[in-house]
Design a protein around this motif. Structure first.
Motif: not given
Ligand SMILES: *Cc1c(COP(=O)(O)O)cnc(C)c1O
Length: 400
Positions: A173-185
């Motif tokens: 998950i995160g590699t399926l769209g044009r871009a994927g965004c993750f949090s380190f909060q």
């Protein structure tokens, strides 16, 4: 009873390996990602994270919200473009859309927390872009969503803030769209206090995002790049505003040694989740929606629905659990909850979304970090089950 209740709020210690690197950074004062000519901790993090996810590019930034904002900006959408998002998400998601000078369209979510595909398909023709937020790590039907968006020619961005380690038919998950965004909060799988990262295979998109993130003048030369990216970066030189959403080397030093911990955290988080889910599912009054067949989850919290309880009983359930040491958030019941769409009053009009509203009114949220033991999970399960039996009158010893 209270004594044995596990603390679900304190975080795991940061791996000791981070300490020597932080000490080195403090001694040299080298905290800005673009000071060193090469091998700055932020650059190393980007290389390592892209390798981990199997993408060509990664851009580390100050938060997942910043990554979402930059992704939308980097799509080069027209002003006031409309972005379709799920109505069950965190307020930061519609906020990123507004910040990017776009207007969100909210798609209904079902009682299993996932996007209602009928409503999604109905609203897709009005949308210039789609931002799929995998809220609390629940994956909507990405096969259907990607097929619909491909047919419509609409780009998809993934908000995978809470989905690090989740798989969809074996794909990350995160590699399926044009871009994927993750949090380190701190409430996410990898904890740096704050931080985020954008991944993509699209050289043009990441080139724009790199420059807008604050790679002014020729700072972008310090990013790892192939020919396609160098060409794109050269093309965008001086063409874009700088939003300065960079990550500090200190944060990268805290994140990097945690990447090796991800498989353990995913494994133990899923074990804990499934253990509590199974115990609650055996009890009337609880419904834990199962994952979709394509989905391998990486949860650090549990969501379940209260079935057949009056509003008063729901309140009693949460109060009884809290009195015994387990905090249950009912998304749609607490005042000013940032995950209830009717509280996003900064939007230009909030639509009526009866399906999502009904779900939020009965959906509960309990933190279940991976560092808990199964004994800890049993203590939490016992408290939740006891609270349910108490408010529904099935707990004789508690009915005074
Ligand atoms: C935490 C979270 C965000 C925001 O992440 P930040 O790094 O705090 O900006 C966005 N979307 C979801 C689903 C989240 O869980």
């Amino acid at each position: 009873m209270n004594q044995a209740v596990p603390d679900v709020h304190t975080a795991e210690p940061i791996p000791a390996a981070a300490r020597s690197e932080i000490e080195r950074l403090l001694l040299t004062g080298d905290l800005f990602r673009y000071t060193a000519d090469a091998n700055a901790p932020v650059s190393l993090l980007e290389t390592e994270f892209a390798a981990l996810m199997g993408t060509r590019y990664a851009l580390a930034v100050s938060s997942c919200s910043a990554a979402l904002f930059l992704s939308l900006k980097a799509l080069g959408l027209k002003d006031k473009a409309r972005v379709l998002i799920p109505a069950f998400t965190f307020a930061a998601v519609p906020s990123a859309v507004v910040h990017a000078d776009c207007a969100p369209i909210l798609a209904e979510c079902a009682e299993n927390y996932r996007i209602d595909l009928e409503d999604f398909a109905r609203k897709l023709p009005q949308a210039d872009a789609v931002l799929i937020s995998h809220m609390r790590g629940h994956t909507s039907d990405m096969d259907a969503i990607l097929a619909l968006c491909e047919a419509a020619g609409t780009p998809v961005i993934e908000d995978a803030a809470h989905s690090l380690g989740t798989l969809w038919s074996g794909r990350k998950i995160g590699t399926l769209g044009r871009a994927g965004c993750f949090s380190f909060q701190s409430y996410k799988l990898v904890n740096a206090g704050e931080g985020g990262i954008l991944i993509t295979d699209d050289a043009d998109l990441v080139a724009r995002a790199i420059i807008m993130s604050g790679a002014y003048e020729h700072m972008w030369k310090k990013h790892k790049q192939d020919d396609a990216l160098t060409k794109a970066l050269t093309r965008w030189q001086n063409q874009l505003p700088l939003y300065n959403l960079r990550l500090s080397n200190l944060s990268a030093a805290i994140i990097r040694p945690q990447l090796a911990e991800i498989p353990r955290r995913v494994r133990d988080g899923l074990r804990n989740h499934d253990h509590v889910a199974a115990r609650l599912s055996a009890e009337p009054g609880f419904h834990v929606p199962p994952p979709l067949p394509q989905e391998e989850r990486a949860p650090d919290s549990l969501q379940f629905n209260l079935v057949g309880l009056t509003a008063l009983e729901q309140e009693g359930f949460a109060k009884t659990a809290a009195k015994n040491g387990v905090k249950v958030q009912i998304f749609g019941q607490s005042t000013d909850n940032a995950r209830a769409f009717w509280n996003w009053q900064f939007l230009d009009g909030i639509p009526d979304l009866p399906k999502t509203r009904a779900m939020l009114r009965q959906a509960c949220d309990v933190r279940l970090p991976s560092r808990l033991t199964l004994e800890d999970c049993d203590v939490i399960s016992d408290i939740l089950i006891d609270a349910m039996r108490t408010v529904t009158g099935r707990n004789q010893r508690n009915v005074a």
